[in-house]
Design an enzyme around this catalytic site. Structure first.
Site, PDB file in Angstrom:
ATOM      1  N   THR A   3       0.859  -1.190   0.000  1.00 13.98           N
ATOM      2  CA  THR A   3       0.000   0.000   0.000  1.00 13.98           C
ATOM      3  C   THR A   3       0.893   1.237   0.000  1.00 13.98           C
ATOM      4  O   THR A   3       2.099   1.143   0.167  1.00 13.98           O
ATOM      5  CB  THR A   3      -0.905   0.048   1.251  1.00 13.98           C
ATOM      6  OG1 THR A   3      -0.071   0.068   2.411  1.00 13.98           O
ATOM      7  CG2 THR A   3      -1.829  -1.146   1.317  1.00 13.98           C
TER       8      THR A   3
ATOM      9  N   ALA B  43       3.729  -1.231   4.888  1.00 11.20           N
ATOM     10  CA  ALA B  43       3.119  -0.011   5.426  1.00 11.20           C
ATOM     11  C   ALA B  43       4.150   1.106   5.332  1.00 11.20           C
ATOM     12  O   ALA B  43       5.248   0.997   5.894  1.00 11.20           O
ATOM     13  CB  ALA B  43       2.688  -0.225   6.876  1.00 11.20           C
TER      14      ALA B  43
ATOM     15  N   VAL C 146       7.991  -2.473   7.019  1.00 10.98           N
ATOM     16  CA  VAL C 146       8.114  -1.015   7.009  1.00 10.98           C
ATOM     17  C   VAL C 146       8.647  -0.564   5.648  1.00 10.98           C
ATOM     18  O   VAL C 146       9.728  -0.968   5.224  1.00 10.98           O
ATOM     19  CB  VAL C 146       9.040  -0.523   8.137  1.00 10.98           C
ATOM     20  CG1 VAL C 146       9.128   1.004   8.106  1.00 10.98           C
ATOM     21  CG2 VAL C 146       8.532  -1.008   9.493  1.00 10.98           C
ATOM     22  N   LYS C 147       7.869   0.285   4.994  1.00  7.50           N
ATOM     23  CA  LYS C 147       8.193   0.748   3.640  1.00  7.50           C
ATOM     24  C   LYS C 147       8.927   2.083   3.732  1.00  7.50           C
ATOM     25  O   LYS C 147       8.396   3.062   4.251  1.00  7.50           O
ATOM     26  CB  LYS C 147       6.900   0.880   2.837  1.00  7.50           C
ATOM     27  CG  LYS C 147       7.052   0.854   1.346  1.00  7.50           C
ATOM     28  CD  LYS C 147       5.662   0.785   0.704  1.00  7.50           C
ATOM     29  CE  LYS C 147       5.737   0.738  -0.800  1.00  7.50           C
ATOM     30  NZ  LYS C 147       4.377   0.722  -1.390  1.00  7.50           N
ATOM     31  N   ILE C 148      10.154   2.095   3.197  1.00 10.23           N
ATOM     32  CA  ILE C 148      11.059   3.230   3.346  1.00 10.23           C
ATOM     33  C   ILE C 148      11.430   3.779   1.965  1.00 10.23           C
ATOM     34  O   ILE C 148      11.770   3.007   1.060  1.00 10.23           O
ATOM     35  CB  ILE C 148      12.351   2.797   4.067  1.00 10.23           C
ATOM     36  CG1 ILE C 148      12.044   2.210   5.450  1.00 10.23           C
ATOM     37  CG2 ILE C 148      13.345   3.947   4.159  1.00 10.23           C
ATOM     38  CD1 ILE C 148      11.563   3.215   6.451  1.00 10.23           C
TER      39      ILE C 148
END
Length: 221
Positions: free
Chosen positions: A27, A60, A86-88
């Site tokens: 997402t 996310a 965790v999307k970085i």
């Protein structure tokens, strides 16, 4: 090859999950906004709802672009559910954040990758996934699939464990071509997944089988 769906729409996620082949969800803030999900708490609740549907990884995305902000947001997201990744973003502080989370054993997805050099940095920092955006590269007359090939070669050369997550997949041929060149994961809309079901010879063959069965049943009455 893992199949992720790129959406925040719960109905589409459920439909993909019901197929029995869904491995995860990606997402981003744009997809959340598209579903009318705004406000920090509503976004958090939505991530929790997604994690209740899907057994696999759920990316996310952090909103912060500074190191301290990304760490604070990322830790909060990681605490939501064991499936959260965790999307970085691929920026300088993002690389530092990837290394921090990697050292903590927290899964990460390095997003907005558009070059082999960026993918190399993400792998060196210990990213779980790297997300090259092939559709967006195609949009500017650049070969997105060629980038996947470059990254595959580099990762294989040095046995990096980072998985290549082909993002911005637009259609079924993207899925097939990514599978052919060795992408570990694809993420795209539901239509790109369900489109793999379709072939006119399947439709015509099934119609013929059913017609022949109907004739046979009628003859035996």
């Amino acid at each position: 090859m893992k199949f992720f769906i790129d959406t925040a729409n719960l109905d589409q996620i459920r439909e993909a999950q019901d197929l029995g082949i869904l491995d995860g969800v990606t997402t981003n803030p744009s997809l959340m906004a598209k579903e009318g999900i705004t406000g920090e708490q509503n976004v958090i609740n939505h991530y929790k709802a997604i994690c209740e549907i899907v057994d696999g990884d759920v990316s996310a995305e952090v909103i912060a672009t500074d190191y301290e902000g990304m760490i604070a947001e990322g830790m909060k997201l990681a605490d939501l559910h064991e499936n959260i990744v965790v999307k970085i973003p691929m920026i300088k502080d993002g690389i530092k954040a990837l290394k921090y989370f990697s050292d903590k054993g927290i899964k990460t997805n390095c997003t907005l990758v558009f070059s082999a050099g960026q993918a190399l940095l993400a792998a060196k920092a210990g990213a779980t996934y790297v997300s090259p955006f092939i559709g967006r590269l195609d949009d500017i007359s650049t070969n997105g699939l060629q980038l996947i090939e470059q990254i595959r070669l580099i990762y294989d050369n040095y046995a990096f464990e980072t998985e290549i997550l082909a993002a911005s997949v637009r259609h079924t041929m993207h899925v097939i071509e990514c599978a052919e060149i060795g992408a570990d994961v694809m993420t795209g809309p539901l239509s790109a997944i369900t489109g793999l079901l379709k072939h006119p010879l399947t439709d015509s063959g099934l119609a013929q089988f059913l017609a022949d069965h109907a004739k046979s049943a009628a003859a035996n009455k």
